[in-house]
Design a protein around this motif. Structure first.
Motif, PDB file in Angstrom:
ATOM      1  N   ILE A  75       0.867  -1.178   0.000  1.00 50.73           N
ATOM      2  CA  ILE A  75       0.000   0.000   0.000  1.00 50.73           C
ATOM      3  C   ILE A  75       0.898   1.220   0.000  1.00 50.73           C
ATOM      4  O   ILE A  75       1.817   1.334   0.813  1.00 50.73           O
ATOM      5  N   GLU A  76       0.624   2.137  -0.909  1.00 52.14           N
ATOM      6  CA  GLU A  76       1.369   3.380  -0.935  1.00 52.14           C
ATOM      7  C   GLU A  76       0.378   4.528  -0.827  1.00 52.14           C
ATOM      8  O   GLU A  76      -0.595   4.586  -1.567  1.00 52.14           O
ATOM      9  N   ILE A  77       0.632   5.403   0.128  1.00 53.43           N
ATOM     10  CA  ILE A  77      -0.187   6.582   0.336  1.00 53.43           C
ATOM     11  C   ILE A  77       0.717   7.779   0.091  1.00 53.43           C
ATOM     12  O   ILE A  77       1.719   7.964   0.794  1.00 53.43           O
ATOM     13  N   GLU A  78       0.376   8.579  -0.917  1.00 51.45           N
ATOM     14  CA  GLU A  78       1.186   9.734  -1.275  1.00 51.45           C
ATOM     15  C   GLU A  78       0.433  11.010  -0.948  1.00 51.45           C
ATOM     16  O   GLU A  78      -0.695  11.205  -1.386  1.00 51.45           O
ATOM     17  N   ASP A  79       1.068  11.858  -0.162  1.00 50.04           N
ATOM     18  CA  ASP A  79       0.499  13.137   0.243  1.00 50.04           C
ATOM     19  C   ASP A  79       1.021  14.212  -0.698  1.00 50.04           C
ATOM     20  O   ASP A  79       2.226  14.409  -0.805  1.00 50.04           O
ATOM     21  N   HIS A  80       0.120  14.902  -1.375  1.00 50.98           N
ATOM     22  CA  HIS A  80       0.511  15.957  -2.313  1.00 50.98           C
ATOM     23  C   HIS A  80       0.521  17.335  -1.667  1.00 50.98           C
ATOM     24  O   HIS A  80       0.646  18.335  -2.361  1.00 50.98           O
ATOM     25  N   GLY A  81       0.370  17.391  -0.342  1.00 45.01           N
ATOM     26  CA  GLY A  81       0.391  18.671   0.366  1.00 45.01           C
ATOM     27  C   GLY A  81       1.771  19.296   0.345  1.00 45.01           C
ATOM     28  O   GLY A  81       2.768  18.679  -0.031  1.00 45.01           O
ATOM     29  N   SER A  82       1.832  20.536   0.786  1.00 43.57           N
ATOM     30  CA  SER A  82       3.099  21.271   0.738  1.00 43.57           C
ATOM     31  C   SER A  82       3.997  21.001   1.940  1.00 43.57           C
ATOM     32  O   SER A  82       5.169  21.358   1.926  1.00 43.57           O
ATOM     33  N   ASN A  83       3.469  20.363   2.992  1.00 48.27           N
ATOM     34  CA  ASN A  83       4.268  20.050   4.183  1.00 48.27           C
ATOM     35  C   ASN A  83       4.725  18.600   4.147  1.00 48.27           C
ATOM     36  O   ASN A  83       3.930  17.707   3.871  1.00 48.27           O
ATOM     37  N   LEU A  84       6.000  18.381   4.455  1.00 53.43           N
ATOM     38  CA  LEU A  84       6.471  17.010   4.598  1.00 53.43           C
ATOM     39  C   LEU A  84       6.065  16.498   5.974  1.00 53.43           C
ATOM     40  O   LEU A  84       6.192  17.201   6.968  1.00 53.43           O
ATOM     41  N   PHE A  85       5.556  15.279   6.030  1.00 54.86           N
ATOM     42  CA  PHE A  85       5.078  14.662   7.264  1.00 54.86           C
ATOM     43  C   PHE A  85       5.831  13.352   7.403  1.00 54.86           C
ATOM     44  O   PHE A  85       5.421  12.328   6.877  1.00 54.86           O
ATOM     45  N   LEU A  86       6.981  13.412   8.083  1.00 48.98           N
ATOM     46  CA  LEU A  86       7.860  12.251   8.162  1.00 48.98           C
ATOM     47  C   LEU A  86       8.095  11.843   9.609  1.00 48.98           C
ATOM     48  O   LEU A  86       9.072  12.267  10.237  1.00 48.98           O
ATOM     49  N   PRO A  87       7.193  11.015  10.177  1.00 48.92           N
ATOM     50  CA  PRO A  87       7.452  10.508  11.531  1.00 48.92           C
ATOM     51  C   PRO A  87       8.782   9.765  11.549  1.00 48.92           C
ATOM     52  O   PRO A  87       9.086   9.016  10.628  1.00 48.92           O
ATOM     53  N   ARG A  88       9.550   9.984  12.584  1.00 49.05           N
ATOM     54  CA  ARG A  88      10.889   9.389  12.663  1.00 49.05           C
ATOM     55  C   ARG A  88      10.920   8.192  13.595  1.00 49.05           C
ATOM     56  O   ARG A  88      10.259   8.177  14.625  1.00 49.05           O
ATOM     57  N   GLY A  89      11.700   7.204  13.200  1.00 48.02           N
ATOM     58  CA  GLY A  89      12.002   6.078  14.073  1.00 48.02           C
ATOM     59  C   GLY A  89      10.835   5.147  14.331  1.00 48.02           C
ATOM     60  O   GLY A  89       9.725   5.356  13.867  1.00 48.02           O
ATOM     61  N   ALA A  90      11.131   4.120  15.073  1.00 45.75           N
ATOM     62  CA  ALA A  90      10.123   3.116  15.421  1.00 45.75           C
ATOM     63  C   ALA A  90       9.119   3.707  16.397  1.00 45.75           C
ATOM     64  O   ALA A  90       9.466   4.519  17.244  1.00 45.75           O
TER      65      ALA A  90
END
Length: 138
Positions: A75-90
């Motif tokens: 499953i790939e979910i791609e966000d086209h918004g202008s903010n990067l949303f990158l939760p880090r780590g486990a």
């Protein structure tokens, strides 16, 4: 087997996402338990993108791609918004007793997603946030 959907970043579209994932998996003759687990995981990630990354801005949109090959679901979910949303780590497993004692709400979703899915990855591609989920379906 593959399918895709695009939605705007509105909570009103969460039911459409749940129905899309459910229909895809049931067409692949998957068990109701697996279907419900995957629907829950995808719903949580999509809700996080809509609410936290895009602040429910319905002018923004997400693309979901589901691919089922043999017994592997990608499953790939791609966000086209202008903010990067990158939760880090486990995502740590939260202490449920402590959550209840404190009366906390929220913060459990990604831990649940990590328990349901075999792999959860967030990364950037072409200035968009991507969440890639993988599950082996026996």
């Amino acid at each position: 087997m593959q399918d895709r959907i695009r939605i705007s970043c509105s909570r009103q579209n969460l039911q459409q996402v749940r129905d899309f994932v459910r229909d895809f998996l049931l067409a692949g003759k998957r068990s109701e338990v697996i279907v419900n687990q995957v629907v829950l995981a995808v719903d949580e990630v999509v809700a996080n993108f809509i609410i936290h990354a895009n602040e429910e801005d319905s002018s923004q949109f997400l693309d979901l791609i589901l691919v089922l090959v043999n017994h592997r679901l990608e499953i790939e979910i791609e966000d086209h918004g202008s903010n990067l949303f990158l939760p880090r780590g486990a995502t740590p497993t939260p202490d449920l007793r402590e959550y209840i004692r404190q009366g906390r709400r929220g913060g459990m979703g990604m831990a649940l997603v990590s328990r349901i899915m075999d792999r959860v990855e967030f990364f950037e591609r072409n200035s968009h946030t991507i969440c890639h989920l993988t599950k082996e379906l026996a």
